[in-house]
Design a protein around this motif. Structure first.
Motif, PDB file in Angstrom:
ATOM      1  N   UNK A  90       0.812  -1.214   0.000  1.00 56.58           N
ATOM      2  CA  UNK A  90       0.000   0.000   0.000  1.00 56.58           C
ATOM      3  C   UNK A  90       0.846   1.265   0.000  1.00 56.58           C
ATOM      4  N   UNK A  91       1.891   1.285   0.816  1.00 53.75           N
ATOM      5  CA  UNK A  91       2.782   2.444   0.877  1.00 53.75           C
ATOM      6  C   UNK A  91       3.449   2.679  -0.478  1.00 53.75           C
ATOM      7  N   UNK A  92       3.961   1.628  -1.060  1.00 56.38           N
ATOM      8  CA  UNK A  92       4.692   1.771  -2.323  1.00 56.38           C
ATOM      9  C   UNK A  92       3.764   2.236  -3.445  1.00 56.38           C
ATOM     10  N   UNK A  93       2.557   1.682  -3.492  1.00 57.15           N
ATOM     11  CA  UNK A  93       1.606   2.114  -4.518  1.00 57.15           C
ATOM     12  C   UNK A  93       1.189   3.567  -4.311  1.00 57.15           C
ATOM     13  N   UNK A  94       1.026   3.959  -3.060  1.00 56.02           N
ATOM     14  CA  UNK A  94       0.626   5.336  -2.768  1.00 56.02           C
ATOM     15  C   UNK A  94       1.681   6.328  -3.256  1.00 56.02           C
ATOM     16  N   UNK A  95       2.947   6.084  -2.949  1.00 61.22           N
ATOM     17  CA  UNK A  95       4.003   7.014  -3.351  1.00 61.22           C
ATOM     18  C   UNK A  95       4.239   6.979  -4.860  1.00 61.22           C
ATOM     19  N   UNK A  96       4.033   5.820  -5.464  1.00 63.16           N
ATOM     20  CA  UNK A  96       4.234   5.694  -6.911  1.00 63.16           C
ATOM     21  C   UNK A  96       3.214   6.509  -7.692  1.00 63.16           C
ATOM     22  N   UNK A  97       2.017   6.692  -7.117  1.00 61.92           N
ATOM     23  CA  UNK A  97       0.938   7.359  -7.842  1.00 61.92           C
ATOM     24  C   UNK A  97       0.557   8.713  -7.277  1.00 61.92           C
ATOM     25  N   UNK A  98       1.111   9.087  -6.135  1.00 61.70           N
ATOM     26  CA  UNK A  98       0.744  10.363  -5.507  1.00 61.70           C
ATOM     27  C   UNK A  98       1.127  11.534  -6.408  1.00 61.70           C
ATOM     28  N   UNK A  99       0.198  12.438  -6.606  1.00 59.94           N
ATOM     29  CA  UNK A  99       0.331  13.478  -7.632  1.00 59.94           C
ATOM     30  C   UNK A  99       1.604  14.297  -7.492  1.00 59.94           C
ATOM     31  N   UNK A 100       1.952  14.689  -6.269  1.00 61.30           N
ATOM     32  CA  UNK A 100       3.109  15.555  -6.066  1.00 61.30           C
ATOM     33  C   UNK A 100       4.424  14.794  -5.968  1.00 61.30           C
ATOM     34  N   UNK A 101       4.357  13.470  -5.867  1.00 59.94           N
ATOM     35  CA  UNK A 101       5.580  12.693  -5.644  1.00 59.94           C
ATOM     36  C   UNK A 101       5.896  11.735  -6.779  1.00 59.94           C
ATOM     37  N   UNK A 102       4.947  11.450  -7.643  1.00 61.08           N
ATOM     38  CA  UNK A 102       5.151  10.399  -8.647  1.00 61.08           C
ATOM     39  C   UNK A 102       6.311  10.702  -9.590  1.00 61.08           C
ATOM     40  N   UNK A 103       6.602  11.993  -9.789  1.00 61.42           N
ATOM     41  CA  UNK A 103       7.749  12.328 -10.631  1.00 61.42           C
ATOM     42  C   UNK A 103       9.075  12.143  -9.895  1.00 61.42           C
ATOM     43  N   UNK A 104       9.011  12.062  -8.565  1.00 62.16           N
ATOM     44  CA  UNK A 104      10.209  11.773  -7.757  1.00 62.16           C
ATOM     45  C   UNK A 104      10.494  10.276  -7.687  1.00 62.16           C
ATOM     46  N   UNK A 105       9.431   9.492  -7.765  1.00 65.78           N
ATOM     47  CA  UNK A 105       9.503   8.044  -7.538  1.00 65.78           C
ATOM     48  C   UNK A 105      10.126   7.339  -8.744  1.00 65.78           C
ATOM     49  N   UNK A 106      11.149   6.520  -8.508  1.00 64.08           N
ATOM     50  CA  UNK A 106      11.751   5.705  -9.567  1.00 64.08           C
ATOM     51  C   UNK A 106      11.409   4.234  -9.375  1.00 64.08           C
ATOM     52  N   UNK A 107      11.644   3.722  -8.177  1.00 64.72           N
ATOM     53  CA  UNK A 107      11.346   2.318  -7.869  1.00 64.72           C
ATOM     54  C   UNK A 107      11.345   2.160  -6.356  1.00 64.72           C
ATOM     55  N   UNK A 108      11.080   0.949  -5.893  1.00 61.23           N
ATOM     56  CA  UNK A 108      11.096   0.684  -4.448  1.00 61.23           C
ATOM     57  C   UNK A 108      11.360  -0.794  -4.214  1.00 61.23           C
TER      58      UNK A 108
END
Length: 337
Positions: free
Chosen positions: A31-49
């Protein structure tokens, strides 16, 4: 006459995280990983987990029971980002915190730690660690000194698997026994976790198949290796398998290390007595001093004959699997620590 191997495999099965605990760990981190991967303000920061820590290495033991009677696993989640090491760690961790809290499915942040953001749900307690990838590992932000430090959790995971092969599959069980002994006979917060794994790798006998004999030798070898130095108020340098220049005892204070070595010395003697006695009742009593009352009793052979011999061992639980499930986030933030 040593206590039968069955008593140790039964203890290992008992201290293994339950299927429910593993399922909760899976749901929490997914749940945490999916949330950060798709969160509007963070998804461009997210590469992988990916997972880190004892759950990733399959060296965790059953969690402590919380005040509400639940056993919540403690899971480390690495988030690979496109931050730069010129970014201040405070700014990075605050941005991760805001991303976790944001949205209708936002999470309740418990606190911002030195290098991670802590989230606690009904399923799991999780430390979310943002990193920047380098050519040979990762850089992790450190709020205390405002810098980034090298780390390489995947190397720890592969190293642990290699050690388990070197020990014929007995490395991870010995680590779990060592961690359980630490919980039953505490001497302070540190050393813990990966430090204990490295100590098992360095000082447990690789060829000994009986867990009681191997554990007794592990404690004896640790005492022999570091006891004299501790008596001189000295702490050794123990290299990190992922970075030979890094001392894995760096966070362990001298007083904590000395207390740990004193505890090792005491229980090395108890474990030796348990192994050397010919009285099965006495051996069991000594092992229960080492591992607590979850260690099952075995009667003397003469007594056991009256009911058909020793109890059969419970098979050791298999490794972790993580089914797809979503965490249930909390409702509102409680602030930072």
């Amino acid at each position: 006459m040593p206590v039968p191997q069955a008593r140790f495999t039964e203890l290992l099965a008992d201290i293994e995280p339950s299927p429910t605990t593993k399922s909760h760990a899976s749901g929490g981190h997914s749940g945490i990983r999916d949330h950060l991967r798709t969160q509007e303000e963070f998804k461009d920061r997210y590469i992988s987990s990916f997972l880190s820590g004892s759950y990733a290495r399959d060296t965790s033991i059953r969690p402590r029971t919380s005040a509400d009677g639940q056993e919540r696993p403690d899971v480390d989640i690495i988030i690979v980002t496109n931050f730069e090491t010129s970014d201040h760690p405070d700014d990075v961790l605050n941005e991760v915190c805001r991303a976790l809290e944001d949205g209708g499915d936002g999470y309740e942040v418990e606190r911002i730690n030195k290098r991670s953001v802590r989230v606690e749900t009904w399923q799991a307690d999780m430390d979310i660690v943002p990193v920047v990838q380098t050519s040979n590992g990762y850089m992790i932000p450190d709020r205390d000194n405002g810098t980034w430090k090298f780390t390489n959790p995947p190397v720890h995971t592969s190293w642990s698997a290699e050690q388990n092969k070197r020990f014929g599959g007995r490395f991870k069980p010995l680590v779990k026994l060592f961690k359980w002994w630490r919980r039953i006979n505490p001497s302070g917060k540190r050393p813990k976790g990966f430090v204990l794994e490295v100590l098992v790798s360095l000082h447990a006998p690789t060829a000994e198949t009986h867990y009681g004999a191997a554990f007794a030798q592990l404690l004896t070898n640790i005492d022999k290796a570091y006891g004299f130095l501790a008596s001189l108020d000295q702490k050794p340098f123990i290299a990190d398998p992922a970075d030979q220049s890094n001392d894995i005892l760096g966070k362990v204070k001298l007083a904590q290390w000395k207390d740990f070595i004193d505890k090792v010395r005491v229980y090395a003697d108890i474990a030796r007595r348990a192994q050397e006695t010919d009285d099965m009742d006495e051996a069991t009593r000594q092992w229960r001093r080492v591992f607590g009352d979850r260690f099952k009793a075995t009667a003397n052979p003469a007594k056991a004959a009256s009911y058909g011999g020793f109890a059969a061992a419970t098979p050791l639980a298999a490794g972790y699997t993580f089914p797809d499930a979503m965490a249930a986030p909390a409702s509102k933030p409680r602030g930072f620590a």
